[in-house]
Design a protein around this motif. Structure first.
Motif, PDB file in Angstrom:
ATOM      1  N   ALA A 285       0.828  -1.209   0.000  1.00 15.01           N
ATOM      2  CA  ALA A 285       0.000   0.000   0.000  1.00 15.01           C
ATOM      3  C   ALA A 285       0.861   1.256   0.000  1.00 15.01           C
ATOM      4  O   ALA A 285       0.369   2.348   0.290  1.00 15.01           O
ATOM      5  CB  ALA A 285      -0.924  -0.005   1.227  1.00 15.01           C
ATOM      6  N   GLY A 286       2.143   1.093  -0.285  1.00 13.29           N
ATOM      7  CA  GLY A 286       3.023   2.260  -0.362  1.00 13.29           C
ATOM      8  C   GLY A 286       3.733   2.611   0.936  1.00 13.29           C
ATOM      9  O   GLY A 286       4.476   3.601   0.987  1.00 13.29           O
ATOM     10  N   ALA A 287       3.539   1.834   1.999  1.00 16.14           N
ATOM     11  CA  ALA A 287       4.153   2.190   3.289  1.00 16.14           C
ATOM     12  C   ALA A 287       5.684   2.119   3.224  1.00 16.14           C
ATOM     13  O   ALA A 287       6.377   3.034   3.693  1.00 16.14           O
ATOM     14  CB  ALA A 287       3.641   1.257   4.391  1.00 16.14           C
ATOM     15  N   GLY A 288       6.204   1.038   2.658  1.00 18.52           N
ATOM     16  CA  GLY A 288       7.660   0.872   2.623  1.00 18.52           C
ATOM     17  C   GLY A 288       8.326   1.972   1.815  1.00 18.52           C
ATOM     18  O   GLY A 288       9.280   2.613   2.274  1.00 18.52           O
ATOM     19  N   SER A 289       7.820   2.224   0.627  1.00 18.35           N
ATOM     20  CA  SER A 289       8.464   3.238  -0.210  1.00 18.35           C
ATOM     21  C   SER A 289       8.259   4.640   0.359  1.00 18.35           C
ATOM     22  O   SER A 289       9.158   5.482   0.283  1.00 18.35           O
ATOM     23  CB  SER A 289       7.969   3.137  -1.649  1.00 18.35           C
ATOM     24  N   THR A 290       7.114   4.894   0.980  1.00 22.54           N
ATOM     25  CA  THR A 290       6.918   6.206   1.616  1.00 22.54           C
ATOM     26  C   THR A 290       7.904   6.380   2.768  1.00 22.54           C
ATOM     27  O   THR A 290       8.526   7.443   2.919  1.00 22.54           O
ATOM     28  CB  THR A 290       5.470   6.349   2.149  1.00 22.54           C
ATOM     29  N   ALA A 291       8.084   5.334   3.564  1.00 22.13           N
ATOM     30  CA  ALA A 291       9.010   5.424   4.703  1.00 22.13           C
ATOM     31  C   ALA A 291      10.443   5.672   4.224  1.00 22.13           C
ATOM     32  O   ALA A 291      11.153   6.513   4.780  1.00 22.13           O
ATOM     33  CB  ALA A 291       8.935   4.142   5.536  1.00 22.13           C
ATOM     34  N   VAL A 292      10.858   4.955   3.182  1.00 22.09           N
ATOM     35  CA  VAL A 292      12.222   5.165   2.662  1.00 22.09           C
ATOM     36  C   VAL A 292      12.351   6.590   2.112  1.00 22.09           C
ATOM     37  O   VAL A 292      13.364   7.260   2.333  1.00 22.09           O
ATOM     38  CB  VAL A 292      12.559   4.113   1.584  1.00 22.09           C
ATOM     39  N   ARG A 293      11.312   7.076   1.456  1.00 23.86           N
ATOM     40  CA  ARG A 293      11.369   8.446   0.919  1.00 23.86           C
ATOM     41  C   ARG A 293      11.453   9.473   2.051  1.00 23.86           C
ATOM     42  O   ARG A 293      12.261  10.404   2.008  1.00 23.86           O
ATOM     43  CB  ARG A 293      10.144   8.736   0.035  1.00 23.86           C
ATOM     44  N   LEU A 294      10.675   9.284   3.103  1.00 17.59           N
ATOM     45  CA  LEU A 294      10.692  10.239   4.219  1.00 17.59           C
ATOM     46  C   LEU A 294      12.052  10.226   4.929  1.00 17.59           C
ATOM     47  O   LEU A 294      12.575  11.271   5.318  1.00 17.59           O
ATOM     48  CB  LEU A 294       9.566   9.919   5.211  1.00 17.59           C
ATOM     49  N   VAL A 295      12.628   9.043   5.102  1.00 19.31           N
ATOM     50  CA  VAL A 295      13.940   8.961   5.753  1.00 19.31           C
ATOM     51  C   VAL A 295      15.027   9.544   4.847  1.00 19.31           C
ATOM     52  O   VAL A 295      15.957  10.206   5.318  1.00 19.31           O
ATOM     53  CB  VAL A 295      14.253   7.507   6.162  1.00 19.31           C
ATOM     54  N   THR A 296      14.882   9.333   3.557  1.00 21.61           N
ATOM     55  CA  THR A 296      15.833   9.925   2.607  1.00 21.61           C
ATOM     56  C   THR A 296      15.767  11.454   2.681  1.00 21.61           C
ATOM     57  O   THR A 296      16.807  12.135   2.704  1.00 21.61           O
ATOM     58  CB  THR A 296      15.516   9.421   1.178  1.00 21.61           C
ATOM     59  N   ASP A 297      14.558  12.003   2.759  1.00 22.86           N
ATOM     60  CA  ASP A 297      14.407  13.456   2.902  1.00 22.86           C
ATOM     61  C   ASP A 297      15.058  13.934   4.201  1.00 22.86           C
ATOM     62  O   ASP A 297      15.767  14.944   4.228  1.00 22.86           O
ATOM     63  CB  ASP A 297      12.922  13.848   2.912  1.00 22.86           C
ATOM     64  N   GLU A 298      14.804  13.200   5.281  1.00 23.96           N
ATOM     65  CA  GLU A 298      15.366  13.577   6.588  1.00 23.96           C
ATOM     66  C   GLU A 298      16.899  13.536   6.544  1.00 23.96           C
ATOM     67  O   GLU A 298      17.582  14.475   6.954  1.00 23.96           O
ATOM     68  CB  GLU A 298      14.832  12.598   7.647  1.00 23.96           C
ATOM     69  N   LEU A 299      17.444  12.442   6.010  1.00 22.64           N
ATOM     70  CA  LEU A 299      18.908  12.285   5.993  1.00 22.64           C
ATOM     71  C   LEU A 299      19.568  13.292   5.055  1.00 22.64           C
ATOM     72  O   LEU A 299      20.731  13.671   5.261  1.00 22.64           O
ATOM     73  CB  LEU A 299      19.275  10.854   5.588  1.00 22.64           C
TER      74      LEU A 299
END
Ligand SMILES: CC(C)(COP(=O)(O)OP(=O)(O)OC[C@H]1O[C@@H](n2cnc3c(N)ncnc32)[C@H](O)[C@@H]1OP(=O)(O)O)[C@@H](O)C(=O)NCCC(=O)NCCS
Length: 161
Positions: A90-104
């Motif tokens: 449902a997009g959770a994994g890719s959203t989480a990786v995108r949010l962490v990428t933005d944070e990092l």
């Protein structure tokens, strides 16, 4: 929609339930068997990560996964993650990786982000590709090069700066 938030001791119950899943046990380094004490300890303290977040579904505030930064070494941030069976596809994994990428990307000491993924873990490879990670042919060829479990892996990298 999914958001990241800090871990809390109250997360132990669903994390225990999620970590009984054979896919999480197969592809990540969670302890096996995964006990309630493991979940309580993790929810209270993490597992030595530099930073760790819960992936939460906005609609019902249900925890669906965990994502963390294992290390930052020489500018390279290494991440790991899992999504519970009830949150997948449902997009959770890719959203989480995108949010962490933005944070990092906002961390001064980070120049690139890596995810070391078993060659046979097609779902995880698709997840990081969706965020723009690409195969680094010079990256480590195992999922835990300094540990005991040596699994053939592909290093995916996202260059920040
Ligand atoms: C890998 C994992 C995090 C994916 O989470 P998810 O929330 O289902 O992923 P998304 O819904 O964001 O999907 C991202 C991409 O992966 C693909 N995908 C997800 N599950 C898949 C599966 N079982 N088989 C094939 N592709 C899959 C999706 O189709 C999507 O690809 P697309 O962009 O081409 O459409 C989840 O399956 C998981 O936690 N697995 C067990 C633990 C694990 O492998 N952790 C990572 C260790 S490196």
């Amino acid at each position: 929609m999914f958001v990241l938030r800090d871990l809390s001791p109250a997360d132990a119950g669903w994390i225990f339930e999620a970590c009984q899943d054979s896919e999480i046990q197969r592809w990540t380094l969670v302890p096996r068997p995964y006990t309630r004490e493991h979940a309580e300890d993790f929810a209270a303290h993490g597992a030595g990560e530099k930073r760790v977040w819960v992936v939460e579904r906005s609609a019902d505030h249900r925890g669906v996964g965990v994502i963390g930064v294992h290390t930052v070494i020489d500018g390279v941030a290494d991440i790991g993650y899992w999504i519970a069976p009830w949150g997948r596809r449902a997009g959770a994994g890719s959203t989480a990786v995108r949010l962490v990428t933005d944070e990092l990307s906002a961390w001064d000491d980070v120049t690139s982000i890596t995810a070391r993924i078993a060659v046979t873990n097609i779902a995880s490879q698709a997840t990081v590709r969706r965020v723009g990670f690409v195969v680094d042919p010079d990256g480590p060829a195992t999922t835990c090069p300094d540990g005991e479990c040596q699994v053939d892996a592909v290093t995916f990298r996202y260059v920040v700066r």
